[in-house]
Design a protein around this motif. Structure first.
Motif, PDB file in Angstrom:
ATOM      1  N   LYS A  75     -89.365  10.554  76.672  1.00 13.81           N
ATOM      2  CA  LYS A  75     -88.978  11.999  76.961  1.00 13.81           C
ATOM      3  C   LYS A  75     -87.738  12.153  77.620  1.00 13.81           C
ATOM      4  N   ALA A  76     -86.920  12.954  77.551  1.00 14.87           N
ATOM      5  CA  ALA A  76     -85.732  13.085  77.869  1.00 14.87           C
ATOM      6  C   ALA A  76     -84.666  14.370  77.709  1.00 14.87           C
ATOM      7  N   ASN A  77     -84.192  14.854  78.611  1.00  8.79           N
ATOM      8  CA  ASN A  77     -83.431  16.246  78.433  1.00  8.79           C
ATOM      9  C   ASN A  77     -82.216  15.514  78.159  1.00  8.79           C
ATOM     10  N   LEU A  78     -81.697  15.874  76.922  1.00  9.71           N
ATOM     11  CA  LEU A  78     -80.457  15.365  76.771  1.00  9.71           C
ATOM     12  C   LEU A  78     -79.065  15.796  77.317  1.00  9.71           C
ATOM     13  N   VAL A  79     -79.339  16.827  78.097  1.00 10.24           N
ATOM     14  CA  VAL A  79     -78.142  17.496  78.952  1.00 10.24           C
ATOM     15  C   VAL A  79     -78.050  16.926  80.259  1.00 10.24           C
ATOM     16  N   ASP A  80     -79.223  16.068  80.697  1.00 11.82           N
ATOM     17  CA  ASP A  80     -79.111  15.539  81.940  1.00 11.82           C
ATOM     18  C   ASP A  80     -78.805  14.041  81.659  1.00 11.82           C
TER      19      ASP A  80
ATOM     20  N   THR B 134     -75.554  17.443  61.057  1.00 15.64           N
ATOM     21  CA  THR B 134     -74.937  18.520  61.259  1.00 15.64           C
ATOM     22  C   THR B 134     -75.565  19.624  60.261  1.00 15.64           C
ATOM     23  N   SER B 135     -75.087  20.667  60.048  1.00 18.11           N
ATOM     24  CA  SER B 135     -75.546  21.961  59.082  1.00 18.11           C
ATOM     25  C   SER B 135     -74.490  22.746  58.533  1.00 18.11           C
ATOM     26  N   LEU B 136     -74.511  23.458  57.439  1.00 20.30           N
ATOM     27  CA  LEU B 136     -73.705  23.999  56.608  1.00 20.30           C
ATOM     28  C   LEU B 136     -73.016  24.780  57.621  1.00 20.30           C
TER      29      LEU B 136
ATOM     30  N   CYS C 259     -75.216  16.519  56.664  1.00 18.02           N
ATOM     31  CA  CYS C 259     -74.855  17.979  56.875  1.00 18.02           C
ATOM     32  C   CYS C 259     -76.018  18.517  55.829  1.00 18.02           C
ATOM     33  N   GLY C 260     -76.844  19.136  56.300  1.00 16.42           N
ATOM     34  CA  GLY C 260     -78.282  19.876  55.810  1.00 16.42           C
ATOM     35  C   GLY C 260     -77.817  21.432  55.364  1.00 16.42           C
ATOM     36  N   GLY C 261     -78.523  21.770  54.203  1.00 18.77           N
ATOM     37  CA  GLY C 261     -78.604  22.977  53.979  1.00 18.77           C
ATOM     38  C   GLY C 261     -79.588  23.627  54.819  1.00 18.77           C
ATOM     39  N   LEU C 262     -79.997  24.818  54.443  1.00 19.31           N
ATOM     40  CA  LEU C 262     -81.242  25.430  54.958  1.00 19.31           C
ATOM     41  C   LEU C 262     -82.309  24.567  54.581  1.00 19.31           C
ATOM     42  N   VAL C 263     -83.237  23.870  55.574  1.00 15.38           N
ATOM     43  CA  VAL C 263     -84.283  23.062  55.181  1.00 15.38           C
ATOM     44  C   VAL C 263     -85.629  23.745  55.768  1.00 15.38           C
ATOM     45  N   ASP C 264     -86.237  23.800  54.499  1.00 11.67           N
ATOM     46  CA  ASP C 264     -87.721  24.117  54.800  1.00 11.67           C
ATOM     47  C   ASP C 264     -88.709  23.418  55.516  1.00 11.67           C
TER      48      ASP C 264
END
Ligand code: NAP
Length: 255
Positions: free
Chosen positions: A68-73, A145-147, A187-192
């Motif tokens: 468990k880790a908060n990646l902004v910390d 990433t994403s579209l 880079c994924g499209g809309l993923v169901d």
């Protein structure tokens, strides 16, 4: 049995945000192909989900660890990689999958929203890579990433900008970490079947499926298989690329 079965044996993989959704599918796919997998999540409330993913991995005989880790910390991130080093002594694969967004039109985004989007989606990746590289004598980094990185999506401006920046970073890391470490993006499209797709009305999803040349929406497993391919030795000569996995959705100019 397929030729690629168990081709990731003896590899140690960390998949950020693998308690659910696409990250979960990636963790399970890498495990199916033989890797030991570190399952990462952020919240106490998702511990059981992360443990369930780890349990599935153990059932097929894989070594695994839940972190468990908060990646902004930065402290949490440093501890996460120390735990990886203590448990496995090395890292071969890092999949930067964790993400979080504020979905609003650009002019409605406040300073704190921008900070959140940059911190979780961009700064965290930079931090993870910085800690991962010393543990990787050779290896693979895959950024999800994403579209939104290349297309307009309503209320997606901030996350889209972060995703575009990740694809740019992917190219820079691919050169700066070469030849030992390969870096690419998926880079994924809309993923169901994800928390994001649950927010989308079913008629919109049906329309997306109709507009997709592949004849259906992308599923988490589709992304996971491409990530696993990029992690395999077969992808040795693919460097700094963002592979679009959208079933062809973005190919058409007109519906
Ligand atoms: N869903 C889509 O349609 C779609 C399409 C294209 C690309 N993508 C990309 O695919 C990736 C996964 O998407 P998803 O929909 O499967 O995600 P999701 O269901 O929203 O899960 C996000 C994961 O990231 C973790 N996370 C969020 N904030 C974090 C933080 N501050 N520190 C550490 N971990 C954090 C979450 O941990 P907890 O479980 O503990 O909250 C969770 O495991 C993302 O990069 C997303 O942009 C998604």
């Amino acid at each position: 049995m397929l030729g690629h079965a168990m081709d990731l044996q003896n590899r140690v993989a960390l998949v950020t945000g693998s308690s659910r959704g696409i990250g979960r599918a990636i963790a399970l796919e890498l495990g199916r192909r033989g890797a030991s997998v570190i399952v990462h999540h952020r919240r106490n409330s998702t511990r059981a989900l992360a443990e369930a993913v780890a349990q599935e991995l153990r059932q097929i005989g894989r070594h695994t660890l839940v972190i468990k880790a908060n990646l902004v910390d930065p402290h949490d991130v440093a501890q996460m990689f120390s735990a990886v080093q203590n448990a496995f002594g090395k890292l071969d694969i890092l999949v930067n999958n964790a993400a979080s967004a504020v979905f609003r039109p650009l002019l409605q985004l406040e300073e704190k929203h921008w900070e959140h989007v940059w911190d979780v989606n961009l700064r965290a990746i930079v931090l993870c890579i910085k800690h991962a590289v010393p543990l990787m004598s050779t290896g693979v980094i895959v950024n999800i990433t994403s579209l939104g990185s290349i297309k307009y999506l309503p209320n997606y401006g901030a996350l889209g900008a972060a995703k575009a920046a990740i694809e740019s970073l992917t190219r820079s890391y691919a050169v700066e970490l070469a030849p030992a470490i390969r870096v690419n993006a998926v880079c994924g499209g809309l993923v169901d079947e994800t928390s994001f797709s649950e927010l989308i009305p079913s008629e919109v999803k049906e329309r997306v499926a109709q507009l997709t040349p592949a004849g259906r929406m992308v599923k988490p497993g589709d992304i996971a298989k491409v990530v696993a391919f990029l992690c395999s030795d077969d992808a040795e000569m693919i460097r700094g690329q963002s592979i679009i996995v959208d079933g062809g959705l973005t190919l058409g100019l007109l519906p």
